[in-house]
Every structure is written in structure tokens, then in C-alpha cells.
Design a protein around this motif. Structure first.
Motif, short mmCIF file in Angstrom:
data_model
loop_
_atom_site.label_atom_id
_atom_site.label_comp_id
_atom_site.label_asym_id
_atom_site.label_seq_id
_atom_site.Cartn_x
_atom_site.Cartn_y
_atom_site.Cartn_z
N PRO A 127 0.79 -1.23 0.00
CA PRO A 127 0.00 0.00 0.00
C PRO A 127 0.83 1.29 0.00
N GLU A 128 2.11 1.19 0.22
CA GLU A 128 2.91 2.42 0.30
C GLU A 128 3.00 3.07 -1.08
N GLY A 129 3.08 4.41 -1.12
CA GLY A 129 3.25 5.10 -2.40
C GLY A 129 1.92 5.31 -3.10
N ALA A 130 1.97 5.18 -4.43
CA ALA A 130 0.75 5.39 -5.21
C ALA A 130 -0.11 4.12 -5.17
N ARG A 131 -1.23 4.15 -5.87
CA ARG A 131 -2.04 2.92 -5.96
C ARG A 131 -1.40 1.96 -6.95
N ASP A 132 -1.58 0.67 -6.67
CA ASP A 132 -1.06 -0.36 -7.56
C ASP A 132 -2.08 -0.70 -8.65
N PHE A 133 -1.58 -1.05 -9.82
CA PHE A 133 -2.42 -1.77 -10.78
C PHE A 133 -2.35 -3.23 -10.37
N VAL A 134 -3.49 -3.90 -10.31
CA VAL A 134 -3.45 -5.29 -9.88
C VAL A 134 -3.87 -6.22 -11.01
N VAL A 135 -3.37 -7.42 -10.94
CA VAL A 135 -3.63 -8.44 -11.96
C VAL A 135 -4.17 -9.68 -11.25
N PRO A 136 -5.37 -10.09 -11.57
CA PRO A 136 -5.91 -11.26 -10.88
C PRO A 136 -5.20 -12.54 -11.32
N SER A 137 -5.00 -13.44 -10.37
CA SER A 137 -4.36 -14.72 -10.69
C SER A 137 -5.44 -15.76 -10.93
N ARG A 138 -5.36 -16.47 -12.05
CA ARG A 138 -6.36 -17.50 -12.33
C ARG A 138 -6.06 -18.77 -11.53
N VAL A 139 -4.76 -19.13 -11.52
CA VAL A 139 -4.44 -20.40 -10.85
C VAL A 139 -4.47 -20.28 -9.32
N ASN A 140 -4.29 -19.07 -8.82
CA ASN A 140 -4.42 -18.86 -7.38
C ASN A 140 -5.68 -18.04 -7.18
N SER A 141 -6.78 -18.71 -7.28
CA SER A 141 -8.08 -18.06 -7.34
C SER A 141 -8.29 -17.08 -6.17
N GLY A 142 -8.77 -15.88 -6.51
CA GLY A 142 -9.05 -14.88 -5.48
C GLY A 142 -7.81 -14.11 -5.05
N GLN A 143 -6.67 -14.40 -5.67
CA GLN A 143 -5.46 -13.66 -5.29
C GLN A 143 -4.97 -12.80 -6.46
N PHE A 144 -4.19 -11.80 -6.10
CA PHE A 144 -3.80 -10.79 -7.09
C PHE A 144 -2.30 -10.52 -7.07
N TYR A 145 -1.76 -10.28 -8.23
CA TYR A 145 -0.43 -9.69 -8.32
C TYR A 145 -0.61 -8.18 -8.40
N ALA A 146 0.50 -7.47 -8.22
CA ALA A 146 0.48 -6.05 -8.56
C ALA A 146 1.58 -5.82 -9.59
N LEU A 147 1.37 -4.81 -10.45
CA LEU A 147 2.44 -4.41 -11.36
C LEU A 147 3.35 -3.45 -10.58
#
Ligand code: ASP
Length: 586
Positions: free
Chosen positions: A172-192
């Protein structure tokens, strides 16, 4: 073979040669029994001549070639009778013997010429057509040139180009993240990544010593003019260095680039503390191509009957050389400039020095000639100089005078884009108070180390602690920023604590880095340059968008490919994302 030469290449020395050129029809001009086609490619324009006496079939074929058709032409290089001094190839033309259409074109939606009739939105939609214009293409080629220059310098100084991941963990530090949903880890997200900050530090712990990357970064920030959600940094990190080592290496980089691109030699690059920059320019990225430094006047003016000055925390002015002839109307315009809600000043006070060296001001009622002569001394003002003064709360007044200074510099044409005046701003505060969340936030980022000599006050007066952080400023723009990092677990934990993280939050988000610090972390530091901005400034511009091949518009949209866009319900299902009202047909 599609071509023997490019359209920018042929000169008188090639007269008599048979050549083949391929390119786009830039323009066609028809006269009775002859026609000319200006053929364009990335390298230039060459005139194809279908001269008198030419086979009529060839002439009628030439006349079928419209703007933006892609053609191939074979002919003999001949000296032109009427030379064109603007074109590099203007002394010759090609007398055509054979012609082939390689690809036809619809009428383009705007004219592909230096002065186009296409509006911004239309040119963005057809960006690939806009790229055919020389002035647009040249910007991308400049970008390439600078990227090569940067790489040459860094490689010759032992920096290794190492890639870091794009799919990372959201913090959460800094600006907002763009997030990428993970298909194989359902319900979890990466951030760019907003930057490769933690990875480059881990590379130092991994012993890689000198790293760089010209790398895309992503920040989901509120829209502002000339901000791109994805932008490029020259990201660098070094081990076993102190601040001075980093400043020297990277001013070397700027010197190298300016030498390569503009054949200019930079003089000494000044270093100024953050406090001094705020005092002298009201700004931590001052444009030092011109003077007009701030003169603080509190000690000169306090103790009069003028309540505006009496109630002010700061009274500060600038000298505008030779502008005492400004009319009432011009001064009113400047007054309105500082009274705009963005700056919110209550007024602007002026003093003029006339032809005889006598001062006269908008506050004559409160100050006699002797006091004003003292002002003249303080400002080193002489005949015909104008002094503009603002008074009020310190930070607000500094900001307003800084904006006024830039406004005047623009008006007086003091900002020559091809004069390069860099400086380092050093000794930034470590922390910044965020009024909204009522907590300290890192002024640079949470991995920045405090100055060891300020550590003793870190608990009682965190706001006064200075950081080992620095910015490289060029012509009023921050082009780079970095710091010497924390490399000890305890200090990093202390920093997270100051920033209001609980132990659990700090561990959850940055445990990997703090653990790494326990396995022999070398002292290290680095910097990142805004590559888009650097390139724009080298191009004499302040708008970065033109220097990006496929930029987003001011609403963060790519209007050419129409992104962002909805995705199908089946894609959403795969990702376990449920949106009510996703009116997309699968
Ligand atoms: N990662 C930092 C940034 O993006 C730069 C640095 O400290 O090297 O601003």
C-alpha cells in the motif's frame, strides 16, 4: 530486393546510378505531360520524376498513386534543374523507368505532413499514421539515441542490465497499484511494480553490485496532465557506496547524454540542500537557468503600521530586472495570478525603482523612502528594476512566489529549452506529515536511510530528521531521485514503526526484505531517472506523451486499441471475479 537505397540517401554523387526505392506517396503533382511523386520513408523524401517524353502508360500508372500508397520505383538518379534547398535530397530526382504499387491506402483521416490538420484525439486513434510524420518519428528516434547513450555509459561503468519481475506483490505504500488477478491462485492478485525498488535492493544483497534497467513502471494515480499510468525509468543501484559516489556517477551519466545528444559540455553541477532550495526558490525543483532568487524581508519590514506584513509569517520578494515599466494593468494581471484559488494569496505588493534610482511602491503610505532604499540594497535593485513581494503563511507564500517566478520567466522568455542547467537537491527531510491520514509518510520511500547525525532526534522530532536522499533537477523538472538505503533489519523495522505500520503489517508486506538484511546486506544506494521526462527535456519539450510510441490519453485510455475495456464473463469466471451488470456477450 525492395530497395537499393532509402529515401533520404541519394545525392549528386549518385547521379547516373540506377536505383530502387520503396516508400509512401507523400504528395503527387501533375502537370500536362509530366508528374512528380514525393516518396517518403523513415529517412527522408526523394522526388520521383515522370518526365516529358515518358511512356504514357507509365504516366497514367503514376497518376493512380495517391497519398499514402506504398510503392516501389526503379529509375536513374539525375540532377534536378530546379534544386530544392530544404530537402537533403533536393539536388537530385529519380527519372522513373518502372513503378509498382505494393499496397494501397484509403484517404488518411488527417494530412500526414509537418503541419497536420488532425486534432489530438484523431492522431492518437491513428497513432501509426501520426508516426509517419517526421516530427513525431524524430522524437522516438531521439528516445532510442538517449537509451543507447545511457546503456553505453552504464555498461562502461560496470553496471549490469538485469530484469526484475512485473508480476509482484501489492503493497500500500506510495501510489495505488495496478493489480492483476491470478487465475491459478483463485481470489489472489499480483500487482504491477511501481518501481523495482525492493528487487534492486535484493540484487545488491545477491552480490550483483551495480545494476541498471530501463524499465516500465506502473502507477495508478489520479489523472493529471502529462502523467502516464505506465512510464519508463532508468533504474540503478550500487553497493559499497556513499551519497557522493552516487552523485558523481550519475552526474557523469547526464554529462555523457548531453554530450552525445547536443554536443554540449555541462559545467559543474551545483548541490543545494532542500532547505536552501525552499528558501531561495520556494521549490524543491528550482529552475536555475535564470535568477530571481527569493529575498526574505521579515527583518526589513516588521514594525510598521502595515498589518499585512505585521500578521505575516513570511514576507518575501523577487527582483524582476528592468521591468519597472510594467503598467498598472500588467501588475493587476500578476496580482490576479497570485490571487487565484490555487495560490490563494490576498494580494501582491510591488516596488519600482525609477530612472533616477528613486523607489516608489504600492505601500508608500506605510514605508518612507529610506526604508525602501534598504529594500533596494537587500535586492541589489537599481534603476528600472521591479520588486514583487508576497506575505503570508510560510509554505503557501513560498509556493505562490515560486509559481509567480516561473510565470514571469515564461513571460520574459528566460526558459531556453536547449540551455541545460541541472542541480542536485540533497538532504531532503526523511518524513512528511500527511494531514489527511494524520501520520508520517516517507518523503522518498520507506527504504531510505536517515542521516546518522540526525538519529538522536528521531523519536522526539521525526519531522526534522534529514534523509540520505537526493534529486537531480533539470530546468525546473525532477529528472531523477534516489537515496542511500537502510541495510539493517532493526533500522528498517524502526522506519516502518515511524510510518505507522504494526509489526505484523511490516512483516507481512516487507518481511522478505527484512529477512534478507539478516544475511549480510552490503551498504547500498541508488537512483531512478524518469526516462520519458529526460527524453522530452532533451528534445526541448516538457510534454512526455509525444516521446512515447503508444501513449495513453489524459483519461488513461489507449484510444487506438480501445483499452481498458470489458472482458467476457467466461474470462471473469476463470478469474473468479464476479461483477454485477457486466453486460458483455460471450
Ligand atoms: N525507486 C525509487 C523511485 O521510483 C527511486 C530510487 O530510490 O532509486 O522513485
Amino acid at each position: 530486393m525492395y530497395r537499393t537505397h532509402t529515401c533520404g540517401e541519394l545525392r549528386l554523387s549518385e547521379v547516373g546510378q540506377s536505383v530502387t526505392l520503396s516508400g509512401w506517396v507523400h504528395k503527387r503533382r501533375d502537370f500536362g505531360g509530366l508528374s512528380f511523386i514525393d516518396l517518403r520513408d523513415r529517412y527522408g523524401i526523394t522526388q520521383l520524376a515522370f518526365n516529358e517524353g515518358i511512356d504514357p502508360e507509365m504516366l497514367s500508372k503514376a497518376r493512380l498513386q495517391n497519398r499514402e500508397f506504398v510503392i516501389q520505383a526503379v529509375g536513374i538518379v539525375v540532377e534536378r534543374e530546379k534544386k530544392n534547398t530544404v530537402l537533403d535530397t533536393g539536388e537530385i530526382e529519380i527519372s522513373i523507368t518502372s513503378l509498382k504499387t505494393l499496397s494501397e491506402s484509403k484517404i488518411p483521416p488527417f494530412t500526414i505532413e509537418e503541419n497536420t490538420d488532425g486534432g489530438e484525439e484523431l492522431r492518437m486513434k491513428y497513432r501509426y499514421l501520426d508516426l509517419r510524420r517526421k516530427r513525431v518519428r524524430d522524437k522516438l528516434l531521439l528516445r532510442n539515441k538517449i537509451s543507447m547513450s545511457v546503456r553505453t555509459y552504464l555498461n562502461s561503468n560496470g553496471f549490469a542490465d538485469i530484469e526484475t519481475p512485473y508480476l509482484i506483490k501489492s503493497t500500500p505504500e506510495g501510489a495505488r497499484d495496478f493489480v492483476v488477478p491470478s487465475r491459478v491462485n483463485s481470489g489472489q492478485f499480483y500487482a504491477l511494480p511501481q518501481s523495482p525498488q525492493t528487487f534492486k535492493q535484493l540484487l545488491m544483497i545477491g552480490g550483483l553490485d551495480r545494476y541498471y534497467q530501463i524499465v516500465r513502471c506502473f502507477r495508478d494515480e489520479d489523472l493529471r496532465a502529462d502523467r502516464q499510468p505506465e512510464f519508463t525509468q532508468i533504474d540503478c543501484e550500487m553497493s559499497f557506496v556513499e551519497q557522493n559516489d552516487i552523485l558523481e556517477i550519475f552526474e557523469g551519466l547526464l554529462r555523457h547524454v548531453i554530450r552525445d545528444v547536443h554536443s554540449q559540455e555541462l559545467g559543474e553541477i551545483p548541490r543545494m540542500t532542500y532547505d536552501m532550495a525552499m528558501k531561495l526558490y520556494g521549490n524543491d525543483k528550482p529552475d536555475i537557468r535564470f535568477d530571481m532568487t527569493f529575498i526574505e524581508m521579515n527583518s526589513l519590514v516588521k514594525g510598521s503600521n502595515f498589518t499585512v506584513f505585521e500578521n505575516a509569517e513570511l514576507i518575501v520578494g523577487i527582483k524582476v530586472k528592468g521591468c519597472a515599466n510594467y503598467s498598472r494593468k500588467e501588475l493587476d494581471i500578476l496580482t490576479n495570478f497570485v490571487k487565484r484559488p490555487q495560490l490563494g494569496m490576498s494580494g501582491l505588493i510591488w516596488m519600482k525603482v525609477d530612472d533616477n534610482g528613486t523607489p516608489n511602491s504600492s505601500v508608500n503610505k506605510f514605508f518612507n523612502e529610506d526604508s525602501m532604499k534598504n529594500w533596494m540594497t537587500a535586492f541589489d535593485a537599481t534603476k528600472n528594476d521591479l520588486i514583487l513581494i508576497l506575505a503570508g503563511e510560510k509554505n503557501k507564500t513560498r509556493k505562490a512566489l515560486s509559481d509567480l517566478r516561473m510565470h514571469l520567466a515564461e513571460k520574459l522568455k528566460l526558459r531556453n529549452p536547449f540551455e541545460f542547467a541541472p542541480l542536485w537537491i540533497i538532504d531532503f527531510p526523511l518524513l512528511d506529515w500527511d494531514d489527511e491520514s494524520k501520520r508520517w509518510v516517507a518523503m522518498h520511500h520507506p527504504f531510505t536511510s536517515p542521516k546518522p547525525q540526525d538519529l538522536s532526534i528521531i523519536n522526539e522530532d521525526p519531522g526534522s530528521v534529514r534523509a540520505n536522499a537526493y534529486d537531480l533537477v533539470l530546468n525546473g523538472n525532477e529528472i531523477g531521485g534516489g537515496s542511500i538505503r537502510i541495510h539493517e533489519r532493526e533500522m528498517q523495522a524502526k522506519m516502518f514503526d515511524l510510518l505507522g505500520f504494526t509489526k505484523e503489517e511490516a512483516n507481512e508486506q516487507f518481511g522478505f526484505l527484512m529477512s534478507a538484511f539478516e544475511f549480510g546486506a552490503p551498504p547500498h544506494g541508488g537512483i531512478a531517472f524518469g526516462f520519458d521526462r529526460l527524453v522530452a527535456l532533451m528534445g526541448g519539450d516538457e510534454v512526455i506523451r509525444d516521446y512515447i510510441a503508444f501513449p495513453k490519453n489524459n483519461s488513461a485510455r489507449d484510444v487506438m486499441i480501445d483499452a481498458p475495456s470489458k472482458i467476457s464473463n467466461s474470462q471473469l469466471n476463470d478469474l473468479s471475479i464476479h461483477i454485477s451488470n457486466n453486460d458483455v456477450t460471450n
